[in-house]
Design a protein around this motif. Structure first.
Motif, mmCIF file in Angstrom:
data_model
loop_
_atom_site.group_PDB
_atom_site.id
_atom_site.type_symbol
_atom_site.label_atom_id
_atom_site.label_comp_id
_atom_site.label_asym_id
_atom_site.label_seq_id
_atom_site.Cartn_x
_atom_site.Cartn_y
_atom_site.Cartn_z
ATOM 1 N N PHE A 405 -20.930 -18.050 -71.780
ATOM 2 C CA PHE A 405 -20.164 -18.262 -70.558
ATOM 3 C C PHE A 405 -19.784 -19.727 -70.459
ATOM 4 O O PHE A 405 -20.394 -20.589 -71.085
ATOM 5 C CB PHE A 405 -20.948 -17.804 -69.330
ATOM 6 N N VAL A 406 -18.751 -19.998 -69.676
ATOM 7 C CA VAL A 406 -18.245 -21.358 -69.557
ATOM 8 C C VAL A 406 -18.584 -21.893 -68.188
ATOM 9 O O VAL A 406 -18.455 -21.180 -67.184
ATOM 10 C CB VAL A 406 -16.713 -21.397 -69.710
ATOM 11 N N ILE A 407 -19.007 -23.129 -68.151
ATOM 12 C CA ILE A 407 -19.204 -23.778 -66.864
ATOM 13 C C ILE A 407 -18.208 -24.918 -66.748
ATOM 14 O O ILE A 407 -18.118 -25.756 -67.642
ATOM 15 C CB ILE A 407 -20.646 -24.312 -66.745
ATOM 16 N N ASN A 408 -17.424 -24.921 -65.671
ATOM 17 C CA ASN A 408 -16.525 -26.050 -65.419
ATOM 18 C C ASN A 408 -17.278 -27.043 -64.557
ATOM 19 O O ASN A 408 -17.718 -26.712 -63.471
ATOM 20 C CB ASN A 408 -15.272 -25.612 -64.653
ATOM 21 N N ASP A 409 -17.402 -28.226 -65.055
ATOM 22 C CA ASP A 409 -18.130 -29.259 -64.313
ATOM 23 C C ASP A 409 -17.131 -30.340 -63.953
ATOM 24 O O ASP A 409 -16.726 -31.129 -64.789
ATOM 25 C CB ASP A 409 -19.246 -29.814 -65.194
ATOM 26 N N ASN A 410 -16.740 -30.368 -62.707
ATOM 27 C CA ASN A 410 -15.826 -31.397 -62.247
ATOM 28 C C ASN A 410 -16.594 -32.344 -61.350
ATOM 29 O O ASN A 410 -17.151 -31.946 -60.333
ATOM 30 C CB ASN A 410 -14.675 -30.745 -61.475
ATOM 31 N N MET A 416 -20.867 -26.879 -59.699
ATOM 32 C CA MET A 416 -20.234 -26.495 -60.951
ATOM 33 C C MET A 416 -19.813 -25.038 -60.809
ATOM 34 O O MET A 416 -20.430 -24.270 -60.076
ATOM 35 C CB MET A 416 -21.214 -26.614 -62.105
ATOM 36 N N LYS A 417 -18.766 -24.680 -61.546
ATOM 37 C CA LYS A 417 -18.259 -23.333 -61.389
ATOM 38 C C LYS A 417 -18.360 -22.597 -62.720
ATOM 39 O O LYS A 417 -18.151 -23.168 -63.782
ATOM 40 C CB LYS A 417 -16.799 -23.398 -60.946
ATOM 41 N N VAL A 418 -18.696 -21.327 -62.637
ATOM 42 C CA VAL A 418 -18.669 -20.513 -63.852
ATOM 43 C C VAL A 418 -17.210 -20.152 -64.116
ATOM 44 O O VAL A 418 -16.582 -19.449 -63.338
ATOM 45 C CB VAL A 418 -19.521 -19.248 -63.692
ATOM 46 N N GLY A 419 -16.666 -20.683 -65.211
ATOM 47 C CA GLY A 419 -15.235 -20.540 -65.454
ATOM 48 C C GLY A 419 -14.859 -19.221 -66.085
ATOM 49 O O GLY A 419 -13.819 -18.646 -65.799
ATOM 50 N N ILE A 421 -16.787 -15.666 -68.280
ATOM 51 C CA ILE A 421 -17.942 -15.064 -68.943
ATOM 52 C C ILE A 421 -17.432 -14.059 -69.961
ATOM 53 O O ILE A 421 -16.229 -13.884 -70.146
ATOM 54 C CB ILE A 421 -18.918 -14.395 -67.953
ATOM 55 N N ARG B 72 -15.498 -31.546 -67.337
ATOM 56 C CA ARG B 72 -15.873 -31.003 -68.642
ATOM 57 C C ARG B 72 -16.220 -29.535 -68.556
ATOM 58 O O ARG B 72 -16.599 -29.036 -67.510
ATOM 59 C CB ARG B 72 -17.087 -31.712 -69.246
ATOM 60 N N TYR B 74 -18.645 -26.648 -70.367
ATOM 61 C CA TYR B 74 -19.747 -26.363 -71.289
ATOM 62 C C TYR B 74 -19.712 -24.892 -71.622
ATOM 63 O O TYR B 74 -19.543 -24.063 -70.737
ATOM 64 C CB TYR B 74 -21.105 -26.650 -70.643
ATOM 65 N N ASP B 86 -18.770 -17.889 -59.956
ATOM 66 C CA ASP B 86 -20.029 -18.308 -59.324
ATOM 67 C C ASP B 86 -20.092 -19.817 -59.227
ATOM 68 O O ASP B 86 -19.621 -20.532 -60.113
ATOM 69 C CB ASP B 86 -21.219 -17.833 -60.171
#
Lengths: 520, 430
Positions: A405-410, A416-419, A421, B72, B74, B86
């Motif tokens: 899954f991808v997490i967008n961290d701005n 942080m948002k789960v971008g 899955i 970024r 991850y 989420d």
């Protein structure tokens, strides 16, 4: 049982001990599977048996059998040794060197099964990959590397003798700091020779004649055409080949004050960095290829009854250790394991070619069900690097299996948002995100030398284009700039430019402190 | 495929890199070594071990992306419950959970192990016995090879090319061997004569001459075995300054465990230092209560004894031994004394006179270490004043007197004080 009894005589070995004739026999068996069945085409192998002490030595010099002397290698040696002695870290079972013949180090204390595994992994997997992968073909010269390293070692030793160890060390420190920006990322234009020049000129003329249409002359405007003069600045930059991303290359060719031997040392550092450049780009593929190869060879040997169940269990034990992928919330987690994802993807490609599902036919229409797994894989191994490989071949099946899954961290937002899955909506985004994570040009900061006025004050101007607002490591940056200024001999300025808005966000400057080279 | 057995190749390929690294980090490593030695027992004072140095001095900077900030993505494995959209709270300590691993973050400390040799070298750096003046050629010590002219036989590695060529040149001149240019000149002359049409006889004579010279240059070799000379070496015993160190330790009842420990630590450092730095130093151990006794190393460091305190007995014992075994004209004599400063009052004058009249004229250096209690208890009036022995010794201090005195109360001071006492002249204070 009777079938078992028949094959018993085919066993290559029993127990754990090995000797040289046995290694030879095992190698021949590996070759039967590797070359015979899988149609691998590795370079000739040179197996070298070493002790754990020697393995630590090899570690310290980035695995190469010979390397010039520098304290940083001593530092790595000291750390590895401490970790190893305390048991925090095991030694790699093998080191393989991309040279011709391909050198494979195996450790004396390994069991015979481990030696078999290592030879299959390195001597066939990595070796085949080195020989055929496009990136390695483009950037490395397996025939020449050992000679070059020998030259580098003796050249630097001579410099130390002549100019003093301290001075050479300082130069190497500075060069090492810039090593990550001492590689060419795309092939350079070759200096044209007369024949190609002539051919090109002819082709250009023919092309022009084909396209000739008198009407174009009558089109009004036409803006800047040939006659328009470029500004002095533009001409100057073009003359120096700016912008230039290979900082070490630029220094070697252009730095005004460096002495010839200093240029040669920069060249050595940069050539060696270039040699390692493909390895950084193909971690997942390289390990995936080698792991797939050893798994297949060992399994075939077991099926043929050439290794017994005990040996196969021992093999599976270390194999599964290597391809373990802990979850992100596991304390053991330290990034995505290139062995795990590489191996899984190679196996998946094989599955897609042999036994595709509907989904596979949709995602991989070109290879699904072509019933030729080895050729397909070899084609993949030859023509991709990690980034393109992942963006092309990471299948929904693997994404689901790994639970990616991808997490967008701005930075600007609180959460942080789960971008994306591993679901229908997310596959493509996920694949793009992971490919970008392995894109080496996104991993290193994007820095170019943009301008220098050699006739005037000789200030070297660099530009760091910031993507996504990710800055550079600040303390390191000033340190490196200082060394760069010493190498350049004059003031150096680095402008941090936002890649989207083209605005200069920050400026870092450095004056030479102890410039290298002779007096002006 | 080749298999090569490299196991017998010499190991330690990284040794020179390791030495460079330690030299590079010298200051940090030295501090770490001193730090490490503090906590050690007397017995393993001289073994190597793991040390930790701050990573700053040996950091290798590079142009890299910062571990935090910006926008970024991850990609992480092992999703269990998340679905797209989420929101997750940022983990403590920055967002470097995923991509951070790729960037290869820095480290604060650097741990590695030193060998015994390396440890001691750094530990005892810059120390020396002062005023090691009286030199006497001793039998001990490694012989040293020195150049001593040339000789006509020897091993090929020792061939002296300049000398050989010199002989060859002399011989060639003496025997009139024609050089290549002579022959060429002769040849040119014949051609010239032919062209100018000189008489047959003359040309014939010149040809004969040419033949003779050509033959001569073959029969007389350029280098004859007779010319060859080899470098000659002779072994010389290396002169070594002989020295003896007297270690005088008070083990009387007034010394408590703590003080004894301090004394022993001091002497063990001293012993280590001497053993390591000076091959030819002899050490004499003398311990005393109201009686003095020469003992061996084992007894000196590890056995127990108790009694009253008469310092002069130790000095007398030292004088006796020095007279018997270490004549002043041949030996550099050193002495180190440790005591809690307690002495029978009646003994002080005698101690002083022994010291000033006999010992100080005879020694190169005399070090006095006074050990005190760990925590001076609430100083009762008069208790923190200098001890009798200290005051007595202070009387004889002077610029010309080869004597130093220091006080030590705590373990951690032992090493600095030891360094002060044996610092190399001119080296900066540690």
């Amino acid at each position: 049982m009777s079938a078992r009894a028949k094959t018993e005589s085919r066993l290559l070995y029993t127990g754990v001990d090995w000797d040289f004739p046995l290694i030879q026999r095992i190698y021949e068996a590996l070759e039967e599977v590797g070359r015979g069945e899988m149609k691998l085409d590795p370079m000739p192998n040179q197996i070298e048996v070493i002790t754990s002490e020697q393995m630590l030595d090899a570690y310290a010099s980035t695995g190469m059998p010979l390397f010039y002397n520098h304290w940083s290698f001593g530092k790595h040696f000291a750390r590895n040794e401490a970790m190893y002695r305390k048991g925090f870290q095991g030694l790699a079972y093998e080191i393989v060197i991309n040279s011709n013949p391909c050198i494979v180090y195996i450790m004396e204390e390994n069991t015979v099964t481990m030696q078999t595994l290592v030879m299959a992994h390195a001597g066939f997997g990595h070796n085949h990959f080195f020989r055929h992968n496009q990136v390695f073909k483009l950037w490395t010269d397996a025939d020449g590397i050992l000679d070059y390293l020998a030259f580098a070692k003796s050249y630097i030793a001579q410099c130390e003798e002549r100019y003093g160890q301290a001075e050479v060390e300082r130069l190497l420190d500075a060069a090492h700091a810039l090593q990550s920006h001492g590689v060419h990322r795309s092939p350079r234009k070759r200096a044209p020779n007369l024949r190609t020049e002539e051919k090109r000129e002819r082709e250009r003329r023919e092309h022009g004649e084909k396209l000739f249409n008198d009407l174009w002359r009558t089109v009004p405007g036409g803006g800047r055409r040939k006659g328009q003069k470029r500004t002095d600045e533009e001409r100057r930059r073009a003359l120096l080949g700016l912008p230039e991303e290979n900082i070490l290359y630029f220094l070697e060719k252009t730095a005004p004050r460096l002495l010839p031997w200093q240029r040669e040392v920069l060249r050595i550092v940069r050539n060696i960095a270039q040699y390692f450049y493909p390895q950084r780009q193909t971690q997942v593929m390289n390990e995936g290829c080698a792991t797939f190869t050893h798994h297949r060879i060992m399994t075939r040997l077991h099926e043929q009854g050439r290794i017994d169940d005990g040996a196969y269990m021992e093999f599976l034990h270390s194999h599964t250790n290597v391809i373990t992928q802990p979850s992100f919330d596991d304390p053991r987690y330290s990034g995505i394991n290139p062995y795990a994802i590489g191996f899984a993807m190679m196996q998946d490609i094989e599955r897609v070619t042999l036994d595709p599902t509907e989904e596979d036919r949709f995602w991989f229409p070109d290879i699904a069900g072509n019933r030729d797994p080895y050729e397909t894989l070899k084609d993949v191994w030859a023509n991709f690097r990690d980034e393109s490989f992942l963006s092309q071949y990471l299948s929904p099946n693997i994404m689901r299996r790994f639970g990616l899954f991808v997490i967008n961290d701005n930075e600007a937002e609180e959460y942080m948002k789960v971008g994306a899955i591993h679901d229908e909506r997310g596959y493509r985004n996920l694949r793009r995100a992971i490919a970008r994570q392995y894109d080496i040009s996104r991993r290193d900061p994007d820095i170019h030398i943009v301008d220098v006025d050699l006739i005037g004050e000789r200030r070297l101007e660099l530009q760091h284009r910031v993507h996504d607002g990710v800055q550079m490591h600040d303390a390191d940056l000033d340190d490196v700039l200082q060394r760069l200024a010493d190498l350049w001999g004059y003031e150096v300025v680095l402008k941090v430019v936002d890649a989207e808005t083209e605005e200069v966000v920050e400026t870092h400057e450095a004056e030479p402190n102890m410039p290298f080279g002779g007096s002006t | 495929m080749h298999i090569i057995d490299r196991r017998l190749n010499p190991g330690g390929k990284s040794l020179s890199n390791r030495q460079r690294f330690i030299r590079r980090a010298r200051a940090a490593v030295r501090n770490a070594v001193r730090e490490a030695s503090r906590g050690r027992g007397i017995k393993d004072m001289d073994s190597g071990g793991e040390i930790t140095i701050p990573a700053g001095g040996v950091h290798e900077p590079s142009l890299r992306r910062s571990g935090e900030g910006g926008v970024r993505d991850y990609v992480l494995p092992g999703n269990k419950k998340y679905i797209e959209g989420d929101l997750i709270a940022r983990p403590e300590g920055g967002g470097g959970s995923g991509g951070g691993g790729l960037d290869g973050g820095g480290e604060d400390e650097f741990r590695f192990a030193l060998s015994d040799e390396e440890f001691l070298d750094l530990f005892l750096e810059d120390l020396e016995l002062p005023d090691l003046a009286k030199r006497q050629i001793a039998v001990m010590g490694m012989p040293e090879w020195r150049r001593a002219g040339f000789r006509a036989y020897g091993s090929p590695a020792n061939i002296s090319i300049p000398r050989t060529l010199k002989n060859s040149l002399a011989r060639r001149i003496a025997l009139k061997r024609p050089g290549a240019s002579d022959v060429a000149a002769l040849r040119a002359r014949i051609e010239e004569m032919e062209r100018e049409g000189a008489s047959e006889d003359e040309i014939e004579a010149a040809r004969l001459e040419l033949e003779r010279q050509a033959k001569r240059s073959v029969t007389i070799p350029y280098i004859d075995p007779l010319d060859v000379r080899y470098r000659r070496y002779e072994s010389h015993p290396r002169p070594i300054a002989q020295a003896v160190m007297f270690c005088l330790m008070d083990v009387s009842g007034s010394m408590d465990e703590h003080m004894k420990d301090l004394s022993k630590r001091f002497f063990s450092l001293l012993y280590l230092f001497l053993k390591r730095r000076y091959e030819a130093v002899e050490v004499v151990f003398i311990r005393h209560t109201h009686l003095a006794q020469e003992v061996d190393e084992q007894t000196f460091f590890y056995s127990r004894e108790t009694g009253g305190t008469v310092v002069s007995t130790a000095l007398e014992e030292m004088i006796r031994i020095a007279r018997a075994r270490y004549p002043v004209n041949a030996w550099n004599i050193y002495a180190a004394q440790s005591s809690d400063g307690d002495n029978a009052t009646s003994d002080n004058p005698r101690t002083l006179s022994l010291l000033t009249d006999t010992i100080l004229p005879m020694v190169q250096y005399y070090a006095y270490l006074e050990v005190g209690p760990d925590h001076p208890i609430a100083p009762m009036p008069g208790l923190d004043r200098p001890t009798d022995l200290w005051r007595a010794y202070e009387l004889i201090q002077g610029p010309k007197v080869p004597m130093s005195m220091r006080k030590v109360n705590h373990r951690r001071d032992i090493y600095p004080v030891f360094r002060e006492l044996f610092q190399r002249q001119g080296a900066e204070a540690a």
